[in-house]
Design a protein around this motif. Sequence first.
Motif: not given
Length: 265
Positions: A53-57, A206-208, A212-213, A228-233
Motif C-alpha cells: 500500500g505504499r509508493f516506494t522509489a 496519478l501513481l501517488a 494513497r487513495t 522520487a519526491s512523490y514517493a512515500d519512501r
Amino acid sequence: MDNITTETVTSASPITPPEEPLVARVVDATKSYGTGAGRVNALDGVSLGIPAGRFTAIMGPSGSGKSTLMHVMAGLDTVTGGQVFLGDTDITRLGDAELTVLRRRRVGFVFQSFNLVPTLDVAANIRLPFELDGRRPTRTQGEWIDHLIDSLGLRARLTHRPHELSGGQQQRVAIVRALATRPDLIFADEPTGNLDSRTGREVLTLLAEASRTYGQSIAMVTHDPIAASYADRIVFLADGRVAAERGRSAAEEISSYMLGMEQHA
C-alpha cells in the motif's frame, strides 16, 4: 524537513519494520554477470522489502543495480544467490511458465516506453492482461476499469490507437492497464522518462493517488529527484548495495544526497 545525510544500511539491517506487511522482498540477493576478472556484481547481498500500500522509489547512480533489482523482484530475471519473494511466494526457483502466470496475475508494469500494442485501440490495450490470461473482467473489475478510464479522462479515446494519442495519454493508458487487474504490486521503470515535465508531474500524481487513495503498492525505479519526491519512501542503491532509506523528501534534498553519493563513488 531535515537535510538528507548519508546513512549506511547493511544487508542484515531491517529495511522496513518487521510488522509491516510486504508485497515483495529480496533476502541477501546477489546478481553477477561474467566470470573471473570480468565478473560484475550488479547486486551484492541486498535485503529489501516493498511495503504493502505504499509508493516506494528506488534510486541510485547509473550502474548502482536499481534496474537489476526491479527485474529480479518482478521475476523478469533470476538471482545468482539469495531469495526473492512475491508476497509469501518464494519465486527464486520458479520456472518460466510459473513466473509468466504469476506476473500476469499479480504484477503490473509501467515502462518509460509505454509498451502499448500499436495495432490495438485503447480499450483493447487496457483489456490485454485479461485476454492474455484467457479470461474476461468480472463485473466488479469492469466497474473498476470504467472508473479508471473516466478518472484519467480516456473515455473519448477508447477507439483510438496509440499513434493517435499524446505521450501523456499513452502513459495514462499504460497506467490503467497496469491497475486494471488490481495487482499485488506495480513496477514503474522511469515512467516519466519520455514525457515533458508537466505531463510527467500528472503521471506521478496519478501513481501517488493510486497508492494513497486505493492502497496500490508501487515500486518505481528512477534517477529523477523530482519523481522520487512523490514517493512515500526512497531507497538509495550504490554499487549493488542498499546505501540508505528515507521517508518522503523534497526534490532538493534528494538531489543533494544523490550528488553526495556520486562524489563518493
